[in-house]
Design an enzyme around this catalytic site. Sequence first.
Site, mmCIF file in Angstrom:
data_model
loop_
_atom_site.group_PDB
_atom_site.id
_atom_site.type_symbol
_atom_site.label_atom_id
_atom_site.label_comp_id
_atom_site.label_asym_id
_atom_site.label_seq_id
_atom_site.Cartn_x
_atom_site.Cartn_y
_atom_site.Cartn_z
ATOM 1 N N GLY A 11 0.839 -1.202 0.000
ATOM 2 C CA GLY A 11 0.000 0.000 0.000
ATOM 3 C C GLY A 11 0.869 1.245 0.000
ATOM 4 N N ARG A 72 1.091 -5.244 -5.331
ATOM 5 C CA ARG A 72 1.248 -6.415 -4.464
ATOM 6 C C ARG A 72 1.454 -7.586 -5.417
ATOM 7 N NH1 ARG A 72 -2.711 -3.559 -1.112
ATOM 8 N NH2 ARG A 72 -1.651 -3.092 0.840
ATOM 9 N N ASP A 103 5.198 -4.694 6.169
ATOM 10 C CA ASP A 103 5.679 -6.031 6.555
ATOM 11 C C ASP A 103 5.653 -7.047 5.406
ATOM 12 O OD1 ASP A 103 2.952 -6.049 6.645
ATOM 13 O OD2 ASP A 103 2.784 -7.011 8.612
ATOM 14 N N THR A 126 4.315 2.723 5.375
ATOM 15 C CA THR A 126 2.920 2.285 5.483
ATOM 16 C C THR A 126 2.194 3.244 6.412
ATOM 17 O OG1 THR A 126 1.421 0.641 6.447
ATOM 18 C CG2 THR A 126 3.667 0.564 7.231
ATOM 19 N N ASP A 128 -0.078 2.430 8.333
ATOM 20 C CA ASP A 128 -0.598 1.693 9.493
ATOM 21 C C ASP A 128 0.245 1.781 10.767
ATOM 22 O OD1 ASP A 128 -2.768 0.949 8.028
ATOM 23 O OD2 ASP A 128 -2.059 -1.066 7.580
ATOM 24 N N ASP A 130 2.417 -0.164 11.879
ATOM 25 C CA ASP A 130 2.418 -1.450 12.599
ATOM 26 C C ASP A 130 3.732 -2.212 12.413
ATOM 27 O OD1 ASP A 130 1.958 -1.843 9.912
ATOM 28 O OD2 ASP A 130 0.435 -3.381 10.167
ATOM 29 N N ARG A 172 -6.093 -2.604 8.843
ATOM 30 C CA ARG A 172 -6.609 -3.968 8.684
ATOM 31 C C ARG A 172 -6.246 -4.827 9.888
ATOM 32 N NH1 ARG A 172 -5.031 -5.839 2.984
ATOM 33 N NH2 ARG A 172 -3.109 -5.074 3.849
HETATM 34 O O1 F6P Z 1 -1.527 0.306 3.713
HETATM 35 C C1 F6P Z 1 -2.193 -0.540 4.617
HETATM 36 C C2 F6P Z 1 -3.647 -0.404 4.407
HETATM 37 O O2 F6P Z 1 -3.881 0.968 4.450
HETATM 38 C C3 F6P Z 1 -4.595 -1.122 5.353
HETATM 39 O O3 F6P Z 1 -4.908 -0.429 6.517
HETATM 40 C C4 F6P Z 1 -5.778 -1.382 4.457
HETATM 41 O O4 F6P Z 1 -6.574 -2.414 4.899
HETATM 42 C C5 F6P Z 1 -5.131 -1.698 3.177
HETATM 43 O O5 F6P Z 1 -3.977 -0.905 3.130
HETATM 44 C C6 F6P Z 1 -5.958 -1.533 1.974
HETATM 45 O O6 F6P Z 1 -5.144 -1.458 0.852
HETATM 46 P P1 F6P Z 1 -5.557 -1.802 -0.630
HETATM 47 O O7 F6P Z 1 -6.884 -1.192 -0.837
HETATM 48 O O8 F6P Z 1 -4.484 -1.162 -1.444
HETATM 49 O O9 F6P Z 1 -5.538 -3.279 -0.745
#
Ligand code: F6P
Length: 324
Positions: A11, A72, A103, A126, A128, A130, A172
């Site tokens: 992301g 991804r 991660d 990121t 997040d 995390d 998430r």
């Molecule tokens: O970058 C992490 C994050 O923001 C999460 O909190 C979220 O669930 C996810 O990415 C969603 O990403 P995408 O819509 O790109 O799969």
Amino acid sequence: MKKIAVFTSGGDAPGMNACIRAVVRTAIFRGIEVYGITYGYDGMINGNIKRMQSHSVSNIIQRGGTILKSARSESFRTKEGRQKAYEQLKAFGIEGIVAIGGDGTFTGAKLFFEEFGIPTIGCPGTIDNDIYGTDYTIGFDTAVNTALEAIDKIRDTAAAHDRIFFVEVMGRDSGYIAVECGIGGGAEFVMVPETETDLKKVVKSLKNLRKSKSSSIIVVAEGDEEGNAELIMEKVKDKVNDEDKEFKVTTLGHIQRGGNPTARDRVLASRCGMAAVEGLINGESNCMAGVVNGDVTYTSFEDCIGKTKPIKGDHLKLIEILSI
Ligand code: F6P
């Protein structure tokens, strides 16, 4: 070390561009040729690799997203995919890699290093926050401020109509964004995946709150174990059972991923980017450059991926105490 490559993966996060800029310019400053890989691991496999110059990163420090694009990759999960990626890097003579991501990115980087031995350093990118081994990740501060601005606006309309709002923020597997914008936005409740969400308590409090407060803001991290904001709102609404009260849901979604990075994110990104290149020069590898207690540190990918960075107890306590 004569040639290194940099890429962004997973992301996107505001500040990734500032990090790319720091990697490119530090490498050039140190007499190293630097290459940009577009579309993360997929780009590595497909040979989307281009030489970067100082001017390639002009006028990007203030921009969200990533000029190197992100993806991804399913193919990189396979041995054949990683073998192809290695051959592409070898063809370009790449001797070191800087991987900017979260991660998932570091899990791939660790495996790739163990299989093929190309020195790799990560930068934590990121929203997040995390990742173990850095107090903050690149993009988190911007995302929190974006969410906070939205919550302030929602509070105005919530108060005007005496409504209860459930605001869903990203996360998430993590509640960092929810906790910080919950504290900053004065939320009545914050629901995060790291702690058990006690809906009975929420219902009871909302019934009591009605006597003293006309409106409420409840921040929900998307990964809460009770469900997303819509689901939680339905569960709570039924139990509060107040005909006069209106319940609303706002999902902030991907607006939290975009926008101009804050000063804090730009500085963090620049520090991590420079540290990654200097780390490669100094023989560091299979680790992430982060900032802990104000200082640049290198933490093994194994720890970054395997250890958790718990939300501070006093943050959760703050929300409970200050929302009375
Ligand atoms: O970058 C992490 C994050 O923001 C999460 O909190 C979220 O669930 C996810 O990415 C969603 O990403 P995408 O819509 O790109 O799969």
